[in-house]
Design a protein around this motif. Structure first.
Motif, mmCIF file in Angstrom:
data_model
loop_
_atom_site.group_PDB
_atom_site.id
_atom_site.type_symbol
_atom_site.label_atom_id
_atom_site.label_comp_id
_atom_site.label_asym_id
_atom_site.label_seq_id
_atom_site.Cartn_x
_atom_site.Cartn_y
_atom_site.Cartn_z
ATOM 1 N N ARG A 138 -2.655 0.474 -13.980
ATOM 2 C CA ARG A 138 -2.477 -0.976 -13.861
ATOM 3 C C ARG A 138 -1.459 -1.300 -12.771
ATOM 4 N N MET A 139 -0.361 -0.567 -12.754
ATOM 5 C CA MET A 139 0.666 -0.790 -11.730
ATOM 6 C C MET A 139 0.110 -0.447 -10.339
ATOM 7 N N HIS A 140 -0.572 0.669 -10.267
ATOM 8 C CA HIS A 140 -1.146 1.131 -8.996
ATOM 9 C C HIS A 140 -2.135 0.100 -8.455
ATOM 10 N N HIS A 141 -3.023 -0.365 -9.323
ATOM 11 C CA HIS A 141 -4.036 -1.330 -8.889
ATOM 12 C C HIS A 141 -3.444 -2.681 -8.508
ATOM 13 N N PHE A 142 -2.341 -3.053 -9.131
ATOM 14 C CA PHE A 142 -1.673 -4.310 -8.766
ATOM 15 C C PHE A 142 -1.245 -4.254 -7.295
ATOM 16 N N PHE A 143 -0.570 -3.168 -6.916
ATOM 17 C CA PHE A 143 -0.099 -3.034 -5.533
ATOM 18 C C PHE A 143 -1.257 -2.852 -4.554
ATOM 19 N N VAL A 144 -2.280 -2.119 -4.970
ATOM 20 C CA VAL A 144 -3.445 -1.920 -4.101
ATOM 21 C C VAL A 144 -4.145 -3.252 -3.847
ATOM 22 N N LEU B 46 7.424 7.596 5.619
ATOM 23 C CA LEU B 46 7.909 8.942 5.265
ATOM 24 C C LEU B 46 7.791 9.185 3.762
ATOM 25 N N GLY B 47 8.053 8.136 2.972
ATOM 26 C CA GLY B 47 7.907 8.234 1.516
ATOM 27 C C GLY B 47 6.477 8.525 1.111
ATOM 28 N N VAL B 48 5.520 7.913 1.811
ATOM 29 C CA VAL B 48 4.100 8.162 1.538
ATOM 30 C C VAL B 48 3.766 9.625 1.846
ATOM 31 N N PHE B 49 4.252 10.123 2.979
ATOM 32 C CA PHE B 49 4.010 11.519 3.343
ATOM 33 C C PHE B 49 4.619 12.451 2.297
ATOM 34 N N ALA B 50 5.844 12.150 1.864
ATOM 35 C CA ALA B 50 6.515 12.972 0.845
ATOM 36 C C ALA B 50 5.731 12.945 -0.470
ATOM 37 N N ALA B 51 5.217 11.774 -0.849
ATOM 38 C CA ALA B 51 4.432 11.658 -2.082
ATOM 39 C C ALA B 51 3.146 12.477 -1.985
ATOM 40 N N LEU C 207 0.820 -1.205 0.000
ATOM 41 C CA LEU C 207 0.000 0.000 0.000
ATOM 42 C C LEU C 207 0.859 1.263 0.000
ATOM 43 N N ALA C 208 2.003 1.190 0.668
ATOM 44 C CA ALA C 208 2.919 2.337 0.659
ATOM 45 C C ALA C 208 3.480 2.562 -0.742
ATOM 46 N N VAL C 209 3.866 1.487 -1.425
ATOM 47 C CA VAL C 209 4.371 1.612 -2.798
ATOM 48 C C VAL C 209 3.283 2.202 -3.691
ATOM 49 N N ALA C 210 2.050 1.702 -3.554
ATOM 50 C CA ALA C 210 0.936 2.216 -4.362
ATOM 51 C C ALA C 210 0.728 3.708 -4.120
ATOM 52 N N ALA C 211 0.825 4.130 -2.860
ATOM 53 C CA ALA C 211 0.639 5.550 -2.533
ATOM 54 C C ALA C 211 1.812 6.396 -3.012
ATOM 55 N N MET C 212 3.036 5.854 -2.891
ATOM 56 C CA MET C 212 4.215 6.634 -3.287
ATOM 57 C C MET C 212 4.297 6.864 -4.789
ATOM 58 N N MET C 213 3.662 6.007 -5.581
ATOM 59 C CA MET C 213 3.758 6.183 -7.029
ATOM 60 C C MET C 213 2.758 7.197 -7.580
ATOM 61 N N THR C 214 1.805 7.664 -6.759
ATOM 62 C CA THR C 214 0.749 8.535 -7.278
ATOM 63 C C THR C 214 1.217 9.881 -7.856
ATOM 64 N N PRO C 215 2.298 10.490 -7.389
ATOM 65 C CA PRO C 215 2.709 11.738 -8.035
ATOM 66 C C PRO C 215 3.424 11.521 -9.371
ATOM 67 N N PHE C 216 3.674 10.268 -9.732
ATOM 68 C CA PHE C 216 4.531 9.976 -10.881
ATOM 69 C C PHE C 216 3.797 9.210 -11.985
#
Length: 194
Positions: A70-76, A178-183, A47-56
């Motif tokens: 597709r990538m986002h939904h895979f991790f979610v 912290l990465g999620v917060f930064a994203a 879930l953290a990876v899915a959240a961190m990719m949202t700005p990109f």
């Protein structure tokens, strides 16, 4: 997939592998007790990876050669499944469904068991994405509950999570938080700049 995509995929896989291996090496009294921890660790990572990719959005497509969604939904999907299996396993282990009920016994108990309300926030956030057309603009607000859920989850993990006592796991999971917060901040900053 670009070389950068392969490298990023290896780094992400390594994060999952390291936290899972550390949990296995720490051992557990029963296989189910180990599964409880593995579900929690992998749920948070996914879930953290899915959240961190949202700005990109554009960068994810360029790097992985696949649409962002597709990538986002895979991790979610992986993270939400593991997040649901974690308390289910705890309920089986404890032989009690009370693990699904948030605790308001005290301020400390609420935060120690903050994973409970976090689960409901994750389900609402996922539901908002699924029914976004029906919800109109409100879906984005509800979907942002993911960030609050991850905050609750990392507090819960730090307070009573067995594996965060391991410095490697602690650094990875708290670093991911912290990465999620930064994203979250970066995404809003980019919107503001536009």
């Amino acid at each position: 997939m670009e070389r950068r995509g392969v490298l990023l995929a290896v780094v992400i896989a390594a994060l999952f592998g390291i936290v899972s291996l550390q949990a296995v090496l720490r051992g557990a009294p029963t296989p189910l007790a180990l599964l409880v921890r593995l579900f929690a660790l992998n749920a948070f990572c996914a879930l953290a990876v899915a959240a961190m990719m949202t700005p990109f959005l554009g960068e994810i497509r360029a790097v992985f050669g696949r649409p962002f969604i597709r990538m986002h939904h895979f991790f979610v999907a992986f993270g939400l499944s593991a997040a649901i299996l974690h308390p289910l396993s705890v309920a089986v282990l404890a032989a009690s469904p009370s693990v699904f009920i948030p605790s308001f016994a005290s301020w400390g108990a609420f935060w120690a068991l903050a994973g409970r309300p976090a689960l409901y926030m994750l389900i609402i956030a996922a539901g908002a994405a699924i029914f976004r057309r029906r919800l109109g603009g409100a879906w984005r607000f509800l979907h942002m509950l993911v960030y609050l859920a991850l905050l609750f989850a990392i507090v819960h993990a730090n307070l009573i999570g067995t594996d965060l006592a391991d410095p490697v796991v602690g650094i990875i999971l708290n670093g991911a938080a912290l990465g999620v917060f930064a994203a979250f901040v970066l995404k809003r900053y980019r919107r503001w700049r536009r």
